[in-house]
Design an enzyme around this catalytic site. Sequence first.
Site, PDB file in Angstrom:
ATOM      1  CE  LYS A   1      26.919  35.530  42.848  1.00  0.00           C
ATOM      2  NZ  LYS A   1      26.781  34.475  41.902  1.00  0.00           N
TER       3      LYS A   1
ATOM      4  CG  ASP B   1      27.925  37.029  39.420  1.00  0.00           C
ATOM      5  OD1 ASP B   1      27.487  36.073  39.403  1.00  0.00           O
ATOM      6  OD2 ASP B   1      27.219  37.890  39.314  1.00  0.00           O
TER       7      ASP B   1
HETATM    8  P1  NDP Z   1      30.273  39.255  32.455  1.00  0.00           P
HETATM    9  O1  NDP Z   1      30.364  40.703  33.173  1.00  0.00           O
HETATM   10  O2  NDP Z   1      31.378  38.673  32.093  1.00  0.00           O
HETATM   11  O3  NDP Z   1      29.098  39.500  31.090  1.00  0.00           O
HETATM   12  C1  NDP Z   1      28.156  40.252  31.230  1.00  0.00           C
HETATM   13  C2  NDP Z   1      27.414  40.478  29.668  1.00  0.00           C
HETATM   14  O4  NDP Z   1      26.079  41.147  29.830  1.00  0.00           O
HETATM   15  C3  NDP Z   1      28.330  41.936  29.519  1.00  0.00           C
HETATM   16  O5  NDP Z   1      28.493  41.616  28.284  1.00  0.00           O
HETATM   17  C4  NDP Z   1      27.238  42.863  29.454  1.00  0.00           C
HETATM   18  O6  NDP Z   1      27.252  44.049  28.833  1.00  0.00           O
HETATM   19  C5  NDP Z   1      26.015  42.061  29.512  1.00  0.00           C
HETATM   20  N1  NDP Z   1      24.704  42.711  29.757  1.00  0.00           N
HETATM   21  C6  NDP Z   1      24.740  43.431  31.210  1.00  0.00           C
HETATM   22  N2  NDP Z   1      23.181  43.621  31.170  1.00  0.00           N
HETATM   23  C7  NDP Z   1      22.644  43.590  29.990  1.00  0.00           C
HETATM   24  C8  NDP Z   1      21.315  43.623  29.458  1.00  0.00           C
HETATM   25  N3  NDP Z   1      20.475  44.002  30.389  1.00  0.00           N
HETATM   26  N4  NDP Z   1      21.294  43.191  27.905  1.00  0.00           N
HETATM   27  C9  NDP Z   1      21.933  42.607  27.445  1.00  0.00           C
HETATM   28  N5  NDP Z   1      23.372  42.465  27.881  1.00  0.00           N
HETATM   29  C10 NDP Z   1      23.616  42.844  29.257  1.00  0.00           C
HETATM   30  O7  NDP Z   1      29.459  38.363  33.338  1.00  0.00           O
HETATM   31  P2  NDP Z   1      28.952  36.868  33.414  1.00  0.00           P
HETATM   32  O8  NDP Z   1      28.868  36.406  32.034  1.00  0.00           O
HETATM   33  O9  NDP Z   1      29.972  36.141  34.198  1.00  0.00           O
HETATM   34  O10 NDP Z   1      27.666  36.793  34.132  1.00  0.00           O
HETATM   35  C11 NDP Z   1      26.612  36.743  33.330  1.00  0.00           C
HETATM   36  C12 NDP Z   1      25.459  35.989  34.070  1.00  0.00           C
HETATM   37  O11 NDP Z   1      25.493  34.809  34.406  1.00  0.00           O
HETATM   38  C13 NDP Z   1      25.204  36.739  35.492  1.00  0.00           C
HETATM   39  O12 NDP Z   1      23.616  36.637  35.646  1.00  0.00           O
HETATM   40  C14 NDP Z   1      25.741  35.839  36.539  1.00  0.00           C
HETATM   41  O13 NDP Z   1      25.481  36.030  37.588  1.00  0.00           O
HETATM   42  C15 NDP Z   1      25.637  34.533  35.877  1.00  0.00           C
HETATM   43  N6  NDP Z   1      26.646  33.261  36.101  1.00  0.00           N
HETATM   44  C16 NDP Z   1      27.892  33.697  35.836  1.00  0.00           C
HETATM   45  C17 NDP Z   1      28.959  32.660  36.163  1.00  0.00           C
HETATM   46  C18 NDP Z   1      30.402  32.572  35.994  1.00  0.00           C
HETATM   47  O14 NDP Z   1      30.746  31.764  36.308  1.00  0.00           O
HETATM   48  N7  NDP Z   1      30.670  33.779  35.412  1.00  0.00           N
HETATM   49  C19 NDP Z   1      28.091  31.311  36.722  1.00  0.00           C
HETATM   50  C20 NDP Z   1      26.894  31.233  36.804  1.00  0.00           C
HETATM   51  C21 NDP Z   1      26.010  32.278  36.529  1.00  0.00           C
HETATM   52  P3  NDP Z   1      28.535  45.029  28.630  1.00  0.00           P
HETATM   53  O15 NDP Z   1      29.711  44.204  28.197  1.00  0.00           O
HETATM   54  O16 NDP Z   1      28.269  46.100  27.777  1.00  0.00           O
HETATM   55  O17 NDP Z   1      28.667  45.467  30.280  1.00  0.00           O
HETATM   56  O1  2IT Z   2      26.519  32.501  39.811  1.00  0.00           O
HETATM   57  C1  2IT Z   2      27.532  31.579  39.875  1.00  0.00           C
HETATM   58  O2  2IT Z   2      27.300  30.269  40.013  1.00  0.00           O
HETATM   59  C2  2IT Z   2      28.746  32.137  40.019  1.00  0.00           C
HETATM   60  N1  2IT Z   2      29.071  33.255  39.591  1.00  0.00           N
HETATM   61  C3  2IT Z   2      29.968  31.071  40.248  1.00  0.00           C
HETATM   62  C4  2IT Z   2      30.166  31.287  41.674  1.00  0.00           C
HETATM   63  C5  2IT Z   2      31.686  30.354  41.832  1.00  0.00           C
HETATM   64  O3  2IT Z   2      31.842  30.275  42.985  1.00  0.00           O
HETATM   65  O4  2IT Z   2      32.176  29.928  40.853  1.00  0.00           O
END
Ligand code: NDP
Ligand code: 2IT
Length: 445
Positions: free
Chosen positions: A126, A166
């Site tokens: 990461k 992420d």
């Molecule tokens: P993004 O940056 O696309 O989206 C994150 C969203 O969460 C944004 O809309 C942000 O708001 C919002 N946010 C941040 N903090 C808060 C809070 N405290 N309360 C409410 N909303 C909040 O990120 P991802 O969707 O990619 O990732 C989200 C989560 O999922 C993370 O924990 C990440 O590690 C996990 N994840 C992601 C994966 C992926 O493939 N992308 C895979 C597996 C897990 P704003 O738009 O206002 O900044």
């Molecule tokens: O938390 C996660 O699993 C991710 N942000 C996706 C990682 C990846 O390599 O696709």
Amino acid sequence: MMSYVHEVINDVVEKNPSEPEFHQAVKEVLLTIEPVLKKHPEYRKVKILERIVEPERQIIFRVPWIDDRGEVQINKGYRVGFNSAIGPYKGGLRLHRSVNLSIVKFLGFEQIFKNSLTGFPIGAGKGGSDFDPENKSDTEVMKFCQSFMTELYRHIGADTDVPAGDLGTGTREIGYLFGQYKRIKNVCEGVLTGKGLSYGGSLGRKEATGYGLVYFMEMLLKDYEKSIEGSRVVVSGAGNVALYAMEKVRQMGGTVVAVSDDSGMVYNPAGVDIDAIKKAKEFERIKISDYAASMKQGEFFSDYRELWKVPCDIALPCATQNEMDEESAKALVSSGCKAVGEGANMPCTPEAIRILQENGLLFAPSKAANAGGVATSALEMAQNSMRYSWTFDEVDNRLKKIMSNIYRNAKEAAVYYDKPNNLIAGANIAGFVKVAEAMLAQGVV
Ligand code: NDP
Ligand code: 2IT
């Protein structure tokens, strides 16, 4: 006398001070795998636990860049290669002001077990930076990404370490990072996943985490004679994971009644306007608060925590770590919520999980429930290696099978180790055993 697992936990806390998120992640895993260690004394003999909590390598570097006003900016860059026992380091890059070593390490540690659960040969890593893409121009984001990659390129490669998106890192950032890698290294390889479709990205990767989460929830609900269909769902976060979870909930006949970002949340018992929110967040890059100003139906609340008070059947925390605390969990219980599925990594505090479990809510832990994203990254790597691409349906069908295998393996591991119905233990155990066996086979490295 202190148990072996507690000894290791204490050691981690002592040797890694000021890393609370990392401690939290380690405790959660170690406390659930105790029965495996009893059954496998050989793991202790070669110190699998002591090794698994120590990253194989950690790189911290300076990221200098020049903003649109001509001022020099400096950020910290991180990449932690946590464990390569089952394959090249694999995991996302987080760009957010809150990023520090503790957060990168907790995410990297979780990735070990999650990646193992996918069934693919991918190790765990990461990284990220305290650079915040919010309020930055495209040029600033590009300059940052180019500078970040100018150091990172030495440490990664299609067979060494394959970063991805992420929180804060989407297709735009991956594009800039990929361009700079190719330019410096003079190789066009699948070194990053989550790429754009025109240069080696996989159909279905963008949707995979959110869709996978909902597929997983449906399997869990089905075992208890419930379903997404006809359910009221609240989703926190309005980013990559949340938006596609919302889309899939709608496709499966559920209603998303509330959604949040860090500016607040919108609530509409008849269902929020998913398409309009997707457009606002994904294309216009604006806040929910700005979207709400022109929203035709529904109510806006400036405190995103209000989301957990909305009456619902299913809650999907998809924003960030520790976003659901004890109070939020109690609010969900009293509003009649039946199931919680973690789309984000470690979104529920240990106290929140305790409340949910004590009140009999179904609980899908992040390592299993959000593994569809990284699993589809592994599919992207496979397609890149073959110099070939699958259709959306081919990828989506594979994703469904992968989520179903993860669910079954976690459930069976929980039963086998005498923790029936505890998917947290099941996911941790199933993920751990494969990595432990690989470490055992490869000697003390
Ligand atoms: P993004 O940056 O696309 O989206 C994150 C969203 O969460 C944004 O809309 C942000 O708001 C919002 N946010 C941040 N903090 C808060 C809070 N405290 N309360 C409410 N909303 C909040 O990120 P991802 O969707 O990619 O990732 C989200 C989560 O999922 C993370 O924990 C990440 O590690 C996990 N994840 C992601 C994966 C992926 O493939 N992308 C895979 C597996 C897990 P704003 O738009 O206002 O900044
Ligand atoms: O938390 C996660 O699993 C991710 N942000 C996706 C990682 C990846 O390599 O696709």
